[in-house]
Structure formats: structure tokens, C-alpha cells
Design a protein around this motif. Structure first.
Motif, PDB file in Angstrom:
ATOM      1  N   SER A   1       0.746  -1.321   0.001  1.00  0.00           N
ATOM      2  CA  SER A   1      -0.340  -0.285   0.078  1.00  0.00           C
ATOM      3  C   SER A   1       0.998   1.499  -0.219  1.00  0.00           C
ATOM      4  CB  SER A   1      -1.164  -0.465   1.107  1.00  0.00           C
ATOM      5  OG  SER A   1      -2.229  -1.364   1.243  1.00  0.00           O
ATOM      6  N   ASN A   2       0.639   2.434  -0.413  1.00  0.00           N
ATOM      7  CA  ASN A   2       1.031   3.756  -0.281  1.00  0.00           C
ATOM      8  C   ASN A   2       1.436   4.418   0.242  1.00  0.00           C
ATOM      9  OD1 ASN A   2       1.197   3.267  -3.926  1.00  0.00           O
ATOM     10  ND2 ASN A   2      -0.867   3.939  -3.968  1.00  0.00           N
ATOM     11  N   GLY A   3       1.687   4.869   0.945  1.00  0.00           N
ATOM     12  CA  GLY A   3       1.707   6.180   2.226  1.00  0.00           C
ATOM     13  C   GLY A   3       1.250   7.365   1.387  1.00  0.00           C
ATOM     14  N   LYS A   4       0.542   8.368   1.948  1.00  0.00           N
ATOM     15  CA  LYS A   4       0.631   9.603   1.884  1.00  0.00           C
ATOM     16  C   LYS A   4       0.952  10.974   1.724  1.00  0.00           C
ATOM     17  CE  LYS A   4      -1.113   9.511   6.096  1.00  0.00           C
ATOM     18  NZ  LYS A   4      -1.166  10.469   6.824  1.00  0.00           N
ATOM     19  N   LEU A   5       0.081  12.191   1.492  1.00  0.00           N
ATOM     20  CA  LEU A   5      -0.206  13.694   2.056  1.00  0.00           C
ATOM     21  C   LEU A   5      -1.331  14.083   1.411  1.00  0.00           C
ATOM     22  CD1 LEU A   5       3.579  14.116   0.952  1.00  0.00           C
ATOM     23  CD2 LEU A   5       3.282  13.730   3.257  1.00  0.00           C
TER      24      LEU A   5
ATOM     25  N   ALA B   1     -15.465  18.508   4.185  1.00  0.00           N
ATOM     26  CA  ALA B   1     -13.862  19.379   2.911  1.00  0.00           C
ATOM     27  C   ALA B   1     -13.976  18.600   1.751  1.00  0.00           C
ATOM     28  CB  ALA B   1     -13.599  20.070   3.492  1.00  0.00           C
ATOM     29  N   LYS B   2     -13.868  19.604   0.850  1.00  0.00           N
ATOM     30  CA  LYS B   2     -12.658  18.486  -0.736  1.00  0.00           C
ATOM     31  C   LYS B   2     -11.646  18.652  -0.530  1.00  0.00           C
ATOM     32  CE  LYS B   2     -16.874  18.423  -3.705  1.00  0.00           C
ATOM     33  NZ  LYS B   2     -16.839  18.045  -5.228  1.00  0.00           N
ATOM     34  N   ALA B   3     -10.841  17.364  -0.530  1.00  0.00           N
ATOM     35  CA  ALA B   3      -9.541  17.598  -0.201  1.00  0.00           C
ATOM     36  C   ALA B   3      -8.823  17.054  -1.032  1.00  0.00           C
ATOM     37  CB  ALA B   3      -9.055  16.656   1.400  1.00  0.00           C
ATOM     38  N   LEU B   4      -7.123  18.220  -1.438  1.00  0.00           N
ATOM     39  CA  LEU B   4      -6.744  17.317  -2.778  1.00  0.00           C
ATOM     40  C   LEU B   4      -5.664  16.348  -1.307  1.00  0.00           C
ATOM     41  CD1 LEU B   4      -5.415  17.184  -5.112  1.00  0.00           C
ATOM     42  CD2 LEU B   4      -4.378  19.210  -5.127  1.00  0.00           C
ATOM     43  N   ALA B   5      -5.767  15.279  -1.756  1.00  0.00           N
ATOM     44  CA  ALA B   5      -3.893  13.973  -1.058  1.00  0.00           C
ATOM     45  C   ALA B   5      -3.098  13.502  -2.690  1.00  0.00           C
ATOM     46  CB  ALA B   5      -5.295  12.952  -0.766  1.00  0.00           C
ATOM     47  N   VAL B   6      -2.511  13.120  -1.891  1.00  0.00           N
ATOM     48  CA  VAL B   6      -1.201  12.495  -3.129  1.00  0.00           C
ATOM     49  C   VAL B   6      -0.261  11.473  -2.491  1.00  0.00           C
ATOM     50  CG1 VAL B   6      -1.046  14.589  -4.286  1.00  0.00           C
ATOM     51  CG2 VAL B   6      -0.137  14.123  -2.229  1.00  0.00           C
ATOM     52  N   PRO B   7      -1.124   9.776  -3.217  1.00  0.00           N
ATOM     53  CA  PRO B   7      -0.001   8.874  -2.659  1.00  0.00           C
ATOM     54  C   PRO B   7       1.175   9.006  -3.367  1.00  0.00           C
ATOM     55  CG  PRO B   7      -0.776   8.031  -5.084  1.00  0.00           C
ATOM     56  CD  PRO B   7      -1.481   9.873  -4.313  1.00  0.00           C
ATOM     57  N   THR B   8       2.591   9.403  -2.424  1.00  0.00           N
ATOM     58  CA  THR B   8       3.908   9.350  -2.134  1.00  0.00           C
ATOM     59  C   THR B   8       4.108   7.450  -2.564  1.00  0.00           C
ATOM     60  OG1 THR B   8       4.345   7.530   0.325  1.00  0.00           O
ATOM     61  CG2 THR B   8       3.491  10.510   0.122  1.00  0.00           C
TER      62      THR B   8
ATOM     63  N   GLY C   1     -10.351   8.549   6.262  1.00  0.00           N
ATOM     64  CA  GLY C   1     -10.417   7.745   5.360  1.00  0.00           C
ATOM     65  C   GLY C   1      -9.923   8.425   3.561  1.00  0.00           C
ATOM     66  N   TYR C   2      -9.186   9.394   4.247  1.00  0.00           N
ATOM     67  CA  TYR C   2      -8.161   9.635   2.878  1.00  0.00           C
ATOM     68  C   TYR C   2      -7.127   9.150   2.753  1.00  0.00           C
ATOM     69  CZ  TYR C   2      -4.322  11.920   4.864  1.00  0.00           C
ATOM     70  OH  TYR C   2      -3.573  12.710   5.437  1.00  0.00           O
ATOM     71  N   ASP C   3      -6.410   8.763   3.932  1.00  0.00           N
ATOM     72  CA  ASP C   3      -5.566   8.441   3.605  1.00  0.00           C
ATOM     73  C   ASP C   3      -5.711   6.366   3.197  1.00  0.00           C
ATOM     74  OD1 ASP C   3      -7.165   7.462   5.707  1.00  0.00           O
ATOM     75  OD2 ASP C   3      -5.297   7.136   7.117  1.00  0.00           O
ATOM     76  N   ILE C   4      -6.647   6.181   3.280  1.00  0.00           N
ATOM     77  CA  ILE C   4      -6.941   4.309   2.756  1.00  0.00           C
ATOM     78  C   ILE C   4      -6.806   4.744   0.903  1.00  0.00           C
ATOM     79  CG2 ILE C   4      -8.366   2.459   2.056  1.00  0.00           C
ATOM     80  CD1 ILE C   4      -7.164   3.107   5.234  1.00  0.00           C
ATOM     81  N   ALA C   5      -7.765   5.825   0.421  1.00  0.00           N
ATOM     82  CA  ALA C   5      -7.486   6.276  -0.492  1.00  0.00           C
ATOM     83  C   ALA C   5      -6.591   6.396  -1.723  1.00  0.00           C
ATOM     84  CB  ALA C   5      -8.812   7.418  -0.833  1.00  0.00           C
ATOM     85  N   CYS C   6      -5.566   6.997  -0.912  1.00  0.00           N
ATOM     86  CA  CYS C   6      -4.304   6.662  -1.585  1.00  0.00           C
ATOM     87  C   CYS C   6      -3.378   6.313  -1.139  1.00  0.00           C
ATOM     88  CB  CYS C   6      -3.498   8.173  -0.351  1.00  0.00           C
ATOM     89  SG  CYS C   6      -3.906   9.593  -1.098  1.00  0.00           S
ATOM     90  N   ALA C   7      -3.676   4.636  -0.045  1.00  0.00           N
ATOM     91  CA  ALA C   7      -3.636   3.455  -0.116  1.00  0.00           C
ATOM     92  C   ALA C   7      -3.238   3.249  -1.129  1.00  0.00           C
ATOM     93  CB  ALA C   7      -3.576   2.747   1.245  1.00  0.00           C
TER      94      ALA C   7
ATOM     95  N   ASN D   1      -5.063  -0.317   5.049  1.00  0.00           N
ATOM     96  CA  ASN D   1      -4.862  -1.699   3.887  1.00  0.00           C
ATOM     97  C   ASN D   1      -4.421  -2.157   3.169  1.00  0.00           C
ATOM     98  OD1 ASN D   1      -6.167  -0.191   1.019  1.00  0.00           O
ATOM     99  ND2 ASN D   1      -4.220  -0.668   0.115  1.00  0.00           N
ATOM    100  N   ASN D   2      -3.817  -2.803   3.575  1.00  0.00           N
ATOM    101  CA  ASN D   2      -2.410  -4.472   3.363  1.00  0.00           C
ATOM    102  C   ASN D   2      -3.432  -5.665   4.264  1.00  0.00           C
ATOM    103  OD1 ASN D   2      -0.377  -2.953   1.571  1.00  0.00           O
ATOM    104  ND2 ASN D   2       0.859  -3.024   3.734  1.00  0.00           N
ATOM    105  N   ILE D   3      -3.795  -5.361   5.002  1.00  0.00           N
ATOM    106  CA  ILE D   3      -4.811  -6.556   5.565  1.00  0.00           C
ATOM    107  C   ILE D   3      -6.408  -6.570   5.080  1.00  0.00           C
ATOM    108  CG2 ILE D   3      -5.971  -7.006   8.150  1.00  0.00           C
ATOM    109  CD1 ILE D   3      -4.148  -5.567   9.515  1.00  0.00           C
ATOM    110  N   GLY D   4      -7.160  -5.181   4.932  1.00  0.00           N
ATOM    111  CA  GLY D   4      -8.170  -5.056   3.394  1.00  0.00           C
ATOM    112  C   GLY D   4      -8.121  -6.175   2.661  1.00  0.00           C
ATOM    113  N   GLN D   5      -6.820  -6.310   1.907  1.00  0.00           N
ATOM    114  CA  GLN D   5      -6.111  -6.464   0.981  1.00  0.00           C
ATOM    115  C   GLN D   5      -6.682  -8.176   0.855  1.00  0.00           C
ATOM    116  OE1 GLN D   5      -3.310  -5.313  -2.085  1.00  0.00           O
ATOM    117  NE2 GLN D   5      -2.359  -3.230  -0.698  1.00  0.00           N
ATOM    118  N   TRP D   6      -5.087  -8.181   2.708  1.00  0.00           N
ATOM    119  CA  TRP D   6      -5.251  -9.779   2.476  1.00  0.00           C
ATOM    120  C   TRP D   6      -6.374 -10.904   3.067  1.00  0.00           C
ATOM    121  CZ3 TRP D   6      -4.063 -11.016   8.054  1.00  0.00           C
ATOM    122  CH2 TRP D   6      -4.209 -12.013   8.563  1.00  0.00           C
ATOM    123  N   LEU D   7      -8.042  -9.779   3.621  1.00  0.00           N
ATOM    124  CA  LEU D   7      -9.014 -10.656   4.449  1.00  0.00           C
ATOM    125  C   LEU D   7      -9.729 -10.702   3.505  1.00  0.00           C
ATOM    126  CD1 LEU D   7      -8.488 -10.065   7.817  1.00  0.00           C
ATOM    127  CD2 LEU D   7      -7.712 -11.338   6.959  1.00  0.00           C
TER     128      LEU D   7
END
Length: 306
Positions: free
Chosen positions: A8-12, A24-31, A149-155, A127-133
């Protein structure tokens, strides 16, 4: 069972920190940095768990029994990481009980960024556990850790996203954010990890003023997506800082630490720790290193793009 591997990707979070919790609407980017999860067969109806930092040192190691997961048995002792893991796995068990119908597991997690950077040690794990299970990672987050949850979306997305909550439901879409002026953007680690929980409780106390501010922050996020020159982008980020400073009743990171910096410094995520974004004409690495901030990463090195 064969070995399985998940990533899974990290995030900012570039805009709408805190306010994203209130729609609010947020702009987030995966790392480009993230975390791997490796699952192998084990025995004795238990999970032997080892977590590695990016330098291959072990930062957590323990054995968790299936019984502890089913009953959510957390211990009083100083075992915060183990207790958190049990809570996440217990919630995973409620969403997919079948995963404990086996002999056991040997699990390793491997971060590709130093754990203290705050790029999403927890969100990449969830997010990795979500994929695994094969379960919904957003629900897993909501019922264990909490957060927007924005960090899960980036992941799970390899491009920048526009993210918002609607009645607590996660919504996101990929956006074309790849600024031409990215050589003017750097990310600087403030040498301290910020606790999201304490930062959020401070924010919650300002709740009565939030809804007046959301439209202004949404407007900034929209304008950032249309923005094609560095100066306009910098001014939007400065405006964003001023609005949030006023709401949080906290001075900006620039006023506090970098008053003489020739450019803009914007807090990302929880104010007071982790990474900030620096926008400047000149490469600012020298400036920050002279102030004792060794970790200065360019936009190109940090942000994942398809």
C-alpha cells in the motif's frame, strides 16, 4: 497456503487538513513510499508478527493468539502496538471470520519509509490487511482507528485524488494534478511525529466555526486543481494556512519556525509535526539543513504518479 504479499502507498494531504473530517474536499497525493505485508503459513492457532522499519530494524515483534483476536483481549501492560493490532485484527475477524479457520500465520510488515515520518504506517497496514482478508479497508479503519479515510484512498490509488466524506461515506476521484512548477515544491520533515488523535481533539473543540470555513477551503482546493503557475499556487497555500491558523487558534509553522524563509511553508495533515510543504523559487535544502532539518525531499522523489 502459499506466501502472499501485499503493498500500500503512503500519503500526504495537501489541502483541507482537519476539515476533511467534516466533509470538505481535500486534495491528497500517494507517495512513492509505502509498506509491504507478507503472509506465510504458521501454526498453533497464532500469528507470529514482526514489523520492520525502512532500515530493516525490527520495531515490533510479538505473538498474537487467534483467541486474543476473537475475544479482542487487550492487555493492561504497556503494549500499545500489540493492543492496536488486536483491535484491527478483531475488526477484520468480524468482517471475515474465515481467516481464522487455519493453523496460523507468520506475518512480516516492511516499511519503505522511516516509521516516524508520518506517511501512513497505520493506513498502509490497514489497507494491506483489507487486501489480505478481502474486506473493505474503509470499514476496517472506521471501526478500528477512525479518521477521514483519505489515507486509505491514497493507499489503494496510484494517482492524486480529490477526497470527501458524505454522511461518513468515503468518496474520491482521481485528478490530473501534476504541477508544471513541481521543481519549486519540497517536503521537509519537522523531526517530530505528530499524534493525529490529540491534534484532532483540539480541532473538535473548534467545531462551531467549521461550517463557515469549508466553502472557502473547497474553493482553494478547486483553484489548486486549475492552477498552472507556481506563484498562484503559493498564494493559495498561504491563504489556506491563514484560514486554518485562524480556526485552530495556532500560529502557522512559518511564523513559528521559519519566519525568514523566502517562500511559503504549509502544514500537511496534523499541525505541529510530520512533513510540511515548502514552495520557493530556489532549492530550499540548504536553508532547512542550516536550521537542523536534514530531511528535504523534492516533489519528484516523494509523489507517486502513474
Amino acid at each position: 497456503m502459499e506466501m502472499q504479499k501485499f503493498y500500500s502507498n503512503g500519503k500526504l494531504l495537501l489541502t483541507a487538513e482537519y476539515l476533511v473530517l467534516d466533509g470538505a474536499k481535500a486534495l491528497a497525493v500517494p507517495t512513492k513510499f509505502g509498506q509491504n505485508l507478507i503472509v506465510k503459513p504458521g501454526k498453533n492457532h497464532e500469528i507470529h508478527w514482526t514489523s520492520f522499519d525502512s532500515d530493516s530494524t525490527v520495531w515490533f515483534q510479538d505473538t498474537i493468539t487467534f483467541k486474543e483476536i476473537k475475544n479482542k483481549t487487550t492487555s493492561e501492560k504497556n503494549l500499545a502496538v500489540k493492543n492496536t493490532l488486536i483491535e484491527i485484527l478483531h475488526q477484520g475477524y468480524l468482517q471475515n471470520p474465515d481467516f481464522l479457520q487455519t493453523n496460523g500465520y507468520v506475518i512480516e510488515t516492511h516499511l519503505t519509509f522511516p516509521r516516524n515520518w508520518g506517511l501512513g504506517t497505520s493506513s498502509t497496514l490497514i489497507n494491506n490487511i483489507g487486501q489480505w482478508l478481502k474486506i473493505d479497508a474503509f470499514e476496517l479503519l472506521r471501526k478500528s482507528f477512525g479518521g477521514s479515510g483519505y489515507d486509505i484512498a491514497c493507499a489503494q490509488t496510484n494517482e492524486p485524488i480529490l477526497y470527501w466524506l458524505d454522511n461518513e461515506k468515503a468518496n474520491f476521484e482521481t485528478v490530473a494534478f501534476d504541477p508544471e512548477f513541481k521543481e519549486n515544491i519540497h517536503f521537509v520533515y519537522l523531526n517530530q511525529k505528530q499524534s493525529s488523535k490529540s491534534a484532532i481533539s483540539n480541532y473538535m473543540s473548534k467545531q462551531h466555526r467549521v461550517h463557515k470555513i469549508i466553502p472557502a477551503i473547497n474553493q482553494i482546493t478547486e483553484e489548486v486543481l486549475q492552477c498552472n503557475d507556481g506563484r498562484s499556487f503559493a498564494l493559495l497555500m498561504e491563504k489556506h494556512q491563514a484560514i486554518m491558523s485562524n480556526l485552530l487558534e495556532t500560529i502557522t509553522v512559518k511564523e513559528q519556525l521559519f519566519p525568514d524563509f523566502k517562500g511559503i511553508v504549509k502544514s500537511l495533515g496534523a499541525w505541529g509535526g510530520d512533513f510540511v510543504m515548502a514552495i520557493s523559487k530556489e532549492n530550499p535544502a540548504e536553508y532547512f539543513k542550516n536550521k537542523g532539518y536534514e530531511t528535504v525531499i523534492s516533489y519528484e522523489e516523494m509523489i507517486l504518479k502513474n
